[in-house]
Structures are given as C-alpha cells and as structure tokens.
Design an enzyme around this catalytic site. Structure first.
Site, PDB file in Angstrom:
ATOM      1  N   CYS A 186       7.984   7.763  -0.612  1.00  0.00           N
ATOM      2  CA  CYS A 186       8.649   8.264  -1.811  1.00  0.00           C
ATOM      3  C   CYS A 186       7.660   8.614  -2.906  1.00  0.00           C
ATOM      4  O   CYS A 186       6.494   8.240  -2.866  1.00  0.00           O
ATOM      5  CB  CYS A 186       9.610   7.217  -2.365  1.00  0.00           C
ATOM      6  SG  CYS A 186      10.910   6.805  -1.216  1.00  0.00           S
ATOM      7  N   GLY A 239       8.367  13.017  -0.177  1.00  0.00           N
ATOM      8  CA  GLY A 239       9.734  12.785   0.277  1.00  0.00           C
ATOM      9  C   GLY A 239      10.574  14.016   0.071  1.00  0.00           C
ATOM     10  O   GLY A 239      10.599  14.566  -1.034  1.00  0.00           O
ATOM     11  N   ASN A 251       8.861   3.287  -5.009  1.00  0.00           N
ATOM     12  CA  ASN A 251       8.094   3.806  -3.884  1.00  0.00           C
ATOM     13  C   ASN A 251       7.423   2.619  -3.206  1.00  0.00           C
ATOM     14  O   ASN A 251       6.664   1.895  -3.831  1.00  0.00           O
ATOM     15  CB  ASN A 251       7.034   4.792  -4.381  1.00  0.00           C
ATOM     16  CG  ASN A 251       6.007   5.170  -3.309  1.00  0.00           C
ATOM     17  OD1 ASN A 251       4.856   5.418  -3.614  1.00  0.00           O
ATOM     18  ND2 ASN A 251       6.415   5.211  -2.066  1.00  0.00           N
ATOM     19  N   GLY A 252       7.719   2.441  -1.935  1.00  0.00           N
ATOM     20  CA  GLY A 252       7.117   1.334  -1.197  1.00  0.00           C
ATOM     21  C   GLY A 252       8.132   0.719  -0.255  1.00  0.00           C
ATOM     22  O   GLY A 252       9.121   1.360   0.102  1.00  0.00           O
ATOM     23  N   TYR A 263      -3.955  10.936   4.634  1.00  0.00           N
ATOM     24  CA  TYR A 263      -2.868  11.871   4.950  1.00  0.00           C
ATOM     25  C   TYR A 263      -1.843  12.047   3.845  1.00  0.00           C
ATOM     26  O   TYR A 263      -1.383  13.152   3.590  1.00  0.00           O
ATOM     27  CB  TYR A 263      -2.142  11.380   6.201  1.00  0.00           C
ATOM     28  CG  TYR A 263      -0.864  12.138   6.517  1.00  0.00           C
ATOM     29  CD1 TYR A 263      -0.905  13.404   7.101  1.00  0.00           C
ATOM     30  CD2 TYR A 263       0.386  11.601   6.209  1.00  0.00           C
ATOM     31  CE1 TYR A 263       0.258  14.100   7.381  1.00  0.00           C
ATOM     32  CE2 TYR A 263       1.556  12.303   6.489  1.00  0.00           C
ATOM     33  CZ  TYR A 263       1.484  13.543   7.076  1.00  0.00           C
ATOM     34  OH  TYR A 263       2.631  14.231   7.338  1.00  0.00           O
TER      35      TYR A 263
END
Ligand code: AMP
Length: 494
Positions: A27, A53, A128-129, A268
C-alpha cells in the site's frame, strides 16, 4: 517485470496463513495538513504512489466540522478525476491510501482510510504494512464485544484505540501501538491533528514534506515531487509525528530497536525516482547491477533488461561489464498485470501478451537477461523461451536480488513458501528449469554493498531481508498461535 493484477479475485496469499482471511497489503499512504486544496493534493500524491497498490483508493478530509470520504475500487485516476469528487472532499486536511490486497468479494469494507466516530470525535486511519499479531488481537477484541466491519488489520488498530483506557487521542494511539506487532507506516486524522507513525523497526517508508505552510506525509518522496513539496526528512523508526496548529511535534514512545527497513523496497517495490534514507532508489538498483556484473561476469554481446523493473540493474550491469545495454524485450504498457493471476494458463498468456522479443536485435546474440527477482519462476520461464525462439545464441540470467526463499509477513504480497522457486530448488536446478545457460543472483553482501554497507551483519542485519534469509525481525505471533476464526468472513456484499 511489472506489478501484479490486483483485480484478480483469487490473488495469491502470503504463505502459511492457514485460514487466511485478512489482507497482505502493498500500500501507499499520503496526508496533508493545512492546505486549501488538500483533497486535490492527496489525489495527486496517491497517483504518484499508484505503483504501491492499484486495487482501490480512498481519501478522507476534514473541513473543521465534518469528515468527508470517498473510497472506491480501481486506480486513483479512475476515481479522483472529477471536480465534483474533489470538491466534495472539502477541508484543508486530508489523508489517502492506495491498496493492493489479496482481496475476496468483501473488500469494499476494507478500502482505506477507515473512519470511525470515537468517544473523542472522528478518527480516520490508513495503513501500509502488515500486523503480525492482528488476528490474535482481533480475537481478543471480538471476545470482549467489538463488532468488526472489515477484515483489515487497520480496523484492529481502530478498535484498540476505541477501547483504550486512556482519555487523550495520542495516549490511546500509543497504548494501541504498544499492543500491536508488525510492520506499519500509518497516517491518521483527528479533528485537529494529522498523525504519522512508523513502526519501531521502520520496515515500511514514510517521509515528511512541506509545501508552503502545509505539511505533507507520504510513503515515498515521488509523491512530494508531484505536488512540488520539498522533502524535509524521513519519519524515524518508532516515531510518531503530530502535526497541528502548533506545528510538528515528535514523540518516541517505544523502546528503541535496531532499524530494519525493508531492503526489497530498494530492489523492487519503491519507485526508482524516490529517495529513501537519503538514497536514490534508482542509484541503489544500478549499484546492484554493477555488483552483479563483478560477482558473476559472463562473456556476452548484449545486456537485456526484463522491463520495467530490471532496467536500472541492467544499466548498472552493462556499465560495469562493458557489455552493451539494449532493449531486447519490448513491453506493451497497455496490458494488465501478470504476476498474480488465477490460473497458470492465464498467467502464461499474460506474459506473452505483454512482452515481445526484439527479434532483429536478439538473433544470434549471447544475452545477459537482468530481472529484479524470481518468485514462482513463471516470468523467467516464458521470457527465456521467448529469447530462444527469437534466435538468441546463449541466454544468461542475472537477478538483482538474492534467491527469494521465504515469504514476507510485513506487507509485501508473496505466495506460499512452497510456491517459491528458490525454496524448492537449488540455483542449478532453477537454471535448468528456466532453461538458461547460466543463472546467478546477487549475493547477500553484494546487495548490502549496494545500499552502502560493507557487508551484511549476520548478528544484527541492517535491513529486513527475511524474504532472502528467513531472519524475521518481528515475531510472527499469528503464525504461532491459533486465535480462532475472525468475524464476517463469509458475509458477501453485492
Ligand atoms: P515470478 O514470475 O513468479 O517469478 O515473478 C517474478 C516477477 O514478479 C519479477 O519479474 C518481479 O518484477 C515481480 N515481482 C516480484 N515480487 C513481486 C511482488 N511482491 N508483487 C508483485 N510482483 C512481484
């Protein structure tokens, strides 16, 4: 390769979650405080974070009296493209979220930011996580009477804030955070504050920016660039930043831990133009390519990136090896994603539709193919087949990450461990299976050199590299216990 197809209804799930009904997010989060165009800036910021996302996006604003929310499936561009939507999101403070999740049919309720009217007033939160004890905590909360509306980890945090014995918002937040484990970068909105938090290990990124008198929080600096905000600094691991009329205040309520930023963000996940911990992501990727060339040189005629994610490392490889860089594979940007599709056949088809060999350049050449990672190996098999069919004389593959042997439990979606090619096979076996003349991965130390370390500290690794080593820095509580079933998993929505 490019990123997954988040619209796939049966996306792969992170390994070993036995009855896994919750979401493993890749996210992006964004927040802005004190700007008349808060919602428009947030939409732009989320647009720059779209790579983090693509399944859904949401924005919540506050105009001094009312909170406004718009959340929808699809891209930011598809959902926040009209003046009507932006204008309805009234207020000079906003938070936003883009998500990729392993979603089922009930995901509408999981689109963030989540909002709740708590005893102290409205509260919106975006995450996010991935929490590693969310199911355990959720089970306790359900037992004590909490009614969950979503299956998202973020709602667990919300309930813990709501049920905390403390009175003030910040004390409640700290109380809740002290009882959760995992990787999280959070942004949250109250009636008078914008909050930003990074977990004590700082696994996921979060930065602070300024635009005029306004403050900005964002997962990556590319989201500051798009709105012309200046980068101030990273939120530190374990830090809570409180932004209000009084300015910015920093709290460090956790006992300090050795930071463990996710090294895969460099390899990435993050956008190459972002700067993380003062390092340009593109430069790190190029350096990995240079290290790879030094570690596993091979005589060849051409260095070919697997587009797009293999490009920076391929440029670095070409620079260090003296072998010319060329685009031997052309990618169509008008196709869906290939990484996660329901069936192998469709995944294979996706790769074919998206990449084409640049035959005229490849024929008769000895190639070094550079990609960022091999996960299931599907992409590599198809790409190598394509290179052979186009007449390549030799195909050597170089990967700018070490073998992915373990799943991530901290917010990057990975398949079950038994689907990871590097878990099932040695490098030699992988080379044979993929059909290459040689295969080499960057070494652990090589990867660490590329981020400016001398080598990997085996006692206390400087980064979270669990996907390459199995050294998980944060305990995987939900994996160990059996907290029982979560609520609402079978309730489907139209
Ligand atoms: P695979 O075909 O399963 O081996 O997947 C490898 C490709 O997927 C690489 O080319 C990567 O660019 C991409 N990739 C690696 N990790 C992820 C991830 N967590 N989510 C989406 N795509 C990924």
């Amino acid at each position: 390769m490019d990123r997954p197809d988040p619209t796939s209804p049966t996306c792969s799930r992170a390994a070993s979650f036995p009855d896994d009904d919750h979401f493993h997010d890749e996210c992006g989060v964004f927040g802005v405080y004190n700007h008349p165009d808060a919602s428009a800036l947030t939409a732009l910021g989320l647009h720059a974070l779209q790579h983090r996302g693509q399944e859904a996006a949401g924005i919540v604003t506050f105009n001094g009296g009312t909170f406004h929310s718009h959340r929808a499936f699809g891209s930011v561009g598809d959902n926040f493209n009209s003046e009507a939507v932006i204008n309805r999101l009234d207020g000079d403070v906003a938070i936003g979220h883009v998500r990729y999740s392993t979603s089922g049919g009930t995901a509408m309720r999981n689109i963030q930011p989540l909002f709740a009217d708590l005893v102290f007033g409205g509260f919106a939160i975006a995450h996010n996580g991935n929490l590693t004890n969310a199911r355990t905590r959720r089970h306790e909360l359900v037992e004590s009477g909490c009614i969950f509306q979503s299956t998202s980890d973020t709602e667990t945090i919300l309930h813990m804030i709501a049920t905390s014995d403390y009175r003030k918002v910040l004390d409640r937040l700290i109380d809740a955070l002290k009882r959760i484990q995992g990787a999280y970068s959070l942004v949250a909105l109250t009636r008078n504050k914008l909050l930003g938090v990074r977990d004590p290990y700082g696994v996921r990124p979060l930065v602070i920016g300024r635009i005029g008198d306004a403050y900005v929080l964002a997962s990556e600096t590319c989201a500051l660039d798009i709105i012309g905000a200046t980068y101030e600094r990273d939120v530190e691991p374990g830090e809570i930043v409180v932004i209000s009329r009084e300015g910015i205040q920093s709290l460090k309520p956790f006992s300090p831990r050795p930071p463990r930023f996710c090294i895969f963000e460099y390899i990435y996940f993050a956008r190459p133009d972002s700067v993380i911990e003062g390092r340009n992501v593109y430069a790190v990727r190029k350096r990995i390519g240079q290290e790879l060339a030094r570690e596993s040189h091979v005589d060849a005629d051409m260095v070919v990136p697997v587009p797009d994610s293999g490009v920076p490392a391929a440029i670095g490889y070409a620079e260090a090896s003296g072998v010319p860089f060329d685009l031997g594979i052309i990618r169509s940007h008008y196709m869906g994603r290939t990484f996660i599709q329901p069936h192998d056949t469709i995944r294979h088809l996706g790769v074919k539709l998206k990449h084409n060999a640049n035959r005229a350049w490849i024929k008769g050449k000895r190639l070094v193919l550079v990609d960022d990672s091999i996960v299931r190996g599907t992409t590599s098999v198809k790409i190598v087949e394509m290179m052979r069919a186009a007449g390549a004389a030799e195909v050597h593959m170089r990967i700018s990450s070490p073998p992915t042997t373990h799943p991530c439990f901290y917010g990057i979606d990975t398949p079950h461990q038994d689907q990871l090619m590097a878990h099932r096979m040695t490098v030699e076996e992988m080379a044979k299976h993929i059909g290459v003349d040689s295969l080499a991965f960057i070494s652990h130390d090589g990867m660490y050199r590329a981020v400016g370390e001398e080598s990997r500290n085996a006692e206390c690794p400087q980064y979270c590299d669990a996907c390459f080593t199995g050294a998980y820095p944060i305990s995987l509580v939900d994996q160990e216990g059996n907290p029982g079933p979560a609520q609402l998993t079978l309730l489907s929505e139209a």
